[in-house]
Design an enzyme around this catalytic site. Structure first.
Site, PDB file in Angstrom:
ATOM      1  N   ILE A  19       0.838  -1.208   0.000  1.00 50.58           N
ATOM      2  CA  ILE A  19       0.000   0.000   0.000  1.00 50.58           C
ATOM      3  C   ILE A  19       0.870   1.254   0.000  1.00 50.58           C
ATOM      4  O   ILE A  19       0.584   2.219  -0.708  1.00 50.58           O
ATOM      5  CB  ILE A  19      -0.964  -0.032   1.209  1.00 50.58           C
ATOM      6  CG1 ILE A  19      -2.040  -1.105   0.975  1.00 50.58           C
ATOM      7  CG2 ILE A  19      -1.577   1.338   1.464  1.00 50.58           C
ATOM      8  CD1 ILE A  19      -2.955  -1.360   2.163  1.00 50.58           C
ATOM      9  N   ASP A  38      11.446   3.394   5.198  1.00 45.73           N
ATOM     10  CA  ASP A  38      11.057   2.012   5.505  1.00 45.73           C
ATOM     11  C   ASP A  38      12.180   1.315   6.266  1.00 45.73           C
ATOM     12  O   ASP A  38      13.357   1.659   6.145  1.00 45.73           O
ATOM     13  CB  ASP A  38      10.754   1.251   4.209  1.00 45.73           C
ATOM     14  CG  ASP A  38       9.839   0.054   4.421  1.00 45.73           C
ATOM     15  OD1 ASP A  38       8.643   0.150   4.071  1.00 45.73           O
ATOM     16  OD2 ASP A  38      10.316  -0.977   4.966  1.00 45.73           O
ATOM     17  N   ASP A  59      13.049   2.924  11.517  1.00 45.45           N
ATOM     18  CA  ASP A  59      12.386   1.875  12.301  1.00 45.45           C
ATOM     19  C   ASP A  59      11.455   2.596  13.256  1.00 45.45           C
ATOM     20  O   ASP A  59      11.904   3.198  14.239  1.00 45.45           O
ATOM     21  CB  ASP A  59      13.410   1.035  13.068  1.00 45.45           C
ATOM     22  CG  ASP A  59      12.737  -0.012  13.945  1.00 45.45           C
ATOM     23  OD1 ASP A  59      11.486  -0.090  13.945  1.00 45.45           O
ATOM     24  OD2 ASP A  59      13.452  -0.756  14.640  1.00 45.45           O
ATOM     25  N   SER A 139      -7.323   0.280   9.656  1.00 40.03           N
ATOM     26  CA  SER A 139      -7.741  -1.005   9.069  1.00 40.03           C
ATOM     27  C   SER A 139      -9.203  -1.185   9.440  1.00 40.03           C
ATOM     28  O   SER A 139      -9.647  -0.694  10.493  1.00 40.03           O
ATOM     29  CB  SER A 139      -6.918  -2.140   9.669  1.00 40.03           C
ATOM     30  OG  SER A 139      -7.569  -3.392   9.465  1.00 40.03           O
ATOM     31  N   TYR A 151      -3.522  -6.956  16.466  1.00 41.26           N
ATOM     32  CA  TYR A 151      -3.447  -5.961  15.385  1.00 41.26           C
ATOM     33  C   TYR A 151      -4.689  -5.066  15.363  1.00 41.26           C
ATOM     34  O   TYR A 151      -4.573  -3.838  15.269  1.00 41.26           O
ATOM     35  CB  TYR A 151      -3.289  -6.729  14.077  1.00 41.26           C
ATOM     36  CG  TYR A 151      -3.356  -5.933  12.811  1.00 41.26           C
ATOM     37  CD1 TYR A 151      -2.219  -5.334  12.272  1.00 41.26           C
ATOM     38  CD2 TYR A 151      -4.562  -5.812  12.101  1.00 41.26           C
ATOM     39  CE1 TYR A 151      -2.294  -4.627  11.084  1.00 41.26           C
ATOM     40  CE2 TYR A 151      -4.632  -5.108  10.918  1.00 41.26           C
ATOM     41  CZ  TYR A 151      -3.500  -4.511  10.411  1.00 41.26           C
ATOM     42  OH  TYR A 151      -3.581  -3.815   9.236  1.00 41.26           O
ATOM     43  N   LYS A 155      -4.931  -0.979  15.758  1.00 45.91           N
ATOM     44  CA  LYS A 155      -5.452  -0.073  14.737  1.00 45.91           C
ATOM     45  C   LYS A 155      -6.560   0.819  15.322  1.00 45.91           C
ATOM     46  O   LYS A 155      -6.724   1.964  14.912  1.00 45.91           O
ATOM     47  CB  LYS A 155      -5.948  -0.866  13.527  1.00 45.91           C
ATOM     48  CG  LYS A 155      -4.807  -1.533  12.749  1.00 45.91           C
ATOM     49  CD  LYS A 155      -3.918  -0.497  12.088  1.00 45.91           C
ATOM     50  CE  LYS A 155      -2.873  -1.092  11.183  1.00 45.91           C
ATOM     51  NZ  LYS A 155      -2.118  -0.090  10.429  1.00 45.91           N
TER      52      LYS A 155
HETATM   53  N1  LIG Z   1      -2.973  -5.301   2.890  1.00 47.50           N
HETATM   54  C1  LIG Z   1      -4.118  -5.244   3.554  1.00 47.50           C
HETATM   55  O1  LIG Z   1      -5.055  -6.014   3.257  1.00 47.50           O
HETATM   56  C2  LIG Z   1      -4.326  -4.220   4.639  1.00 47.50           C
HETATM   57  C3  LIG Z   1      -5.607  -4.109   5.199  1.00 47.50           C
HETATM   58  C4  LIG Z   1      -5.825  -3.166   6.187  1.00 47.50           C
HETATM   59  C5  LIG Z   1      -4.797  -2.342   6.606  1.00 47.50           C
HETATM   60  N2  LIG Z   1      -3.568  -2.473   6.051  1.00 47.50           N
HETATM   61  C6  LIG Z   1      -2.518  -1.551   6.536  1.00 47.50           C
HETATM   62  O2  LIG Z   1      -1.891  -0.923   5.436  1.00 47.50           O
HETATM   63  C7  LIG Z   1      -0.551  -0.589   5.775  1.00 47.50           C
HETATM   64  C8  LIG Z   1       0.392  -1.156   4.736  1.00 47.50           C
HETATM   65  O3  LIG Z   1       0.246  -2.560   4.722  1.00 47.50           O
HETATM   66  P1  LIG Z   1       0.686  -3.459   3.486  1.00 47.50           P
HETATM   67  O4  LIG Z   1      -0.407  -4.425   3.270  1.00 47.50           O
HETATM   68  O5  LIG Z   1       1.162  -2.610   2.393  1.00 47.50           O
HETATM   69  O6  LIG Z   1       1.873  -4.260   4.195  1.00 47.50           O
HETATM   70  P2  LIG Z   1       3.340  -4.595   3.687  1.00 47.50           P
HETATM   71  O7  LIG Z   1       3.835  -5.657   4.612  1.00 47.50           O
HETATM   72  O8  LIG Z   1       3.363  -4.830   2.223  1.00 47.50           O
HETATM   73  O9  LIG Z   1       4.108  -3.243   3.980  1.00 47.50           O
HETATM   74  C9  LIG Z   1       4.433  -2.829   5.285  1.00 47.50           C
HETATM   75  C10 LIG Z   1       5.727  -2.052   5.183  1.00 47.50           C
HETATM   76  O10 LIG Z   1       6.033  -1.543   6.474  1.00 47.50           O
HETATM   77  C11 LIG Z   1       7.413  -1.742   6.709  1.00 47.50           C
HETATM   78  N3  LIG Z   1       7.638  -1.816   8.151  1.00 47.50           N
HETATM   79  C12 LIG Z   1       7.276  -2.812   8.985  1.00 47.50           C
HETATM   80  N4  LIG Z   1       7.691  -2.520  10.238  1.00 47.50           N
HETATM   81  C13 LIG Z   1       8.315  -1.319  10.168  1.00 47.50           C
HETATM   82  C14 LIG Z   1       8.964  -0.506  11.123  1.00 47.50           C
HETATM   83  N5  LIG Z   1       9.082  -0.881  12.411  1.00 47.50           N
HETATM   84  N6  LIG Z   1       9.490   0.677  10.726  1.00 47.50           N
HETATM   85  C15 LIG Z   1       9.404   1.054   9.421  1.00 47.50           C
HETATM   86  N7  LIG Z   1       8.825   0.316   8.470  1.00 47.50           N
HETATM   87  C16 LIG Z   1       8.280  -0.864   8.845  1.00 47.50           C
HETATM   88  C17 LIG Z   1       7.751  -3.032   6.006  1.00 47.50           C
HETATM   89  O11 LIG Z   1       9.144  -3.148   5.737  1.00 47.50           O
HETATM   90  C18 LIG Z   1       6.904  -2.940   4.740  1.00 47.50           C
HETATM   91  O12 LIG Z   1       7.617  -2.322   3.683  1.00 47.50           O
HETATM   92  C19 LIG Z   1      -0.322  -1.135   7.174  1.00 47.50           C
HETATM   93  O13 LIG Z   1      -0.546  -0.101   8.113  1.00 47.50           O
HETATM   94  C20 LIG Z   1      -1.389  -2.207   7.300  1.00 47.50           C
HETATM   95  O14 LIG Z   1      -1.724  -2.429   8.646  1.00 47.50           O
HETATM   96  C21 LIG Z   1      -3.288  -3.392   5.092  1.00 47.50           C
END
Ligand SMILES: NC(=O)c1ccc[n+]([C@@H]2O[C@H](COP(=O)([O-])OP(=O)(O)OC[C@H]3O[C@@H](n4cnc5c(N)ncnc54)[C@H](O)[C@@H]3O)[C@@H](O)[C@H]2O)c1
Length: 258
Positions: A19, A38, A59, A139, A151, A155
């Protein structure tokens, strides 16, 4: 082009993920100067060079790392006018009694404390300049019961935080909103489907619109909320879930009509 000011920078934490990367690309298309921040610097750099952005390591579970990243952006790239707090620690479904408590602590440290620290560190320069817009990523698990039992509550805290910061910083010229994605077809989620951990068919059947969310669908909502077009919107929570939440009670009556 629909940015806040010509000089401002948009920072996306977790911008190397599904995302985050889609959002970064849309913000570049909208004319923002973009920084992808990231934990995974290699992937952040790869995404940044693909779209013409900058990259930095962060981080969010480590306050010093967040403070250093915010200072680096200000010094090397320019004033941060937009922040997308997208980085999060994800989780697979389980019952509350099966929760690994060390994992619970990691989720709290990253999603709750990490998001708070991110908002205050990058918000500090917005407060100094008296302008800025922030979007947190929640979320739909924050809005209803789910088996993501650490989680989801983390959120919910982000939703509360969004409202608190929106109230605190509105008169300082800073808007704060939250986008809540539903099941989104990121590369990580696609891999989870391939491993059989989640079923895209079941998830699609739960949506009013009959399709899962594309990462760019979330990015467009974020880009709108960051832009001047949303100048009178703050403290809101916007689900981008293809109608997953709205369809829930239909199961009591035999499901959604075809
Ligand atoms: N994919 C879904 O279905 C979904 C649904 C609801 C909410 N979300 C939310 O969307 C956001 C993005 O999720 P995504 O699906 O793209 O996940 P993803 O795992 O593809 O991306 C998450 C990114 O966050 C980075 N990350 C993790 N821990 C970190 C830290 N401590 N410091 C810095 N960076 C860190 C990771 O390296 C990764 O690049 C998140 O907040 C997730 O909770 C995703």
């Amino acid at each position: 082009m629909d940015r806040t000011t010509s000089a401002d920078v948009a920072v996306i934490t977790g911008g190397a993920g599904g995302i985050g990367a889609a959002t970064a690309a849309i913000l570049r298309e909208d004319g923002w100067r973009v920084v992808i921040a990231d934990l995974d610097l290699d992937r952040a750099q790869a995404e940044a060079s693909r779209i013409g952005a900058s990259a930095c390591a962060i981080d969010i579970a480590d306050k010093q790392s967040v403070d250093e990243a915010a200072a680096w952006v200000e010094r090397e790239i320019g004033p941060c006018g937009a922040l997308v707090a997208c980085a999060a620690h994800l989780e697979n479904p389980h019952r509350p009694e099966a929760q690994d408590i060390a994992e619970f602590d990691r989720i709290v440290a990253t999603n709750i404390r990490g998001t708070f620290v991110t908002l205050t560190a990058f918000g500090a320069s917005m407060l100094r300049r008296g302008r800025g817009s922030i979007v947190t990523i929640g979320s739909i698990t924050a809005l209803n019961s789910s088996p993501l039992v650490a989680y989801g509550p983390s959120k919910s805290a982000i939703l509360a935080m969004t409202r608190d910061f929106a109230g605190a910083w509105g008169r300082k010229g800073i808007r704060v909103n939250c986008v809540c994605p539903g099941p989104t077809r990121t590369p990580a989620v696609e891999a989870s489907y391939a491993r059989g951990e989640r079923d895209p068919g079941i998830m699609t059947a739960q949506t009013a619109l009959g399709h899962l969310v594309d990462p760019r669908d979330v990015g467009h909502a974020v880009a709108f909320l960051l832009s001047e077009r949303a100048r009178s919107i703050t403290g809101t929570v916007l689900p981008v879930d293809a109608g997953t939440l709205v369809s829930q009670l239909w199961s009591l009556y035999g499901g959604l009509p075809a």
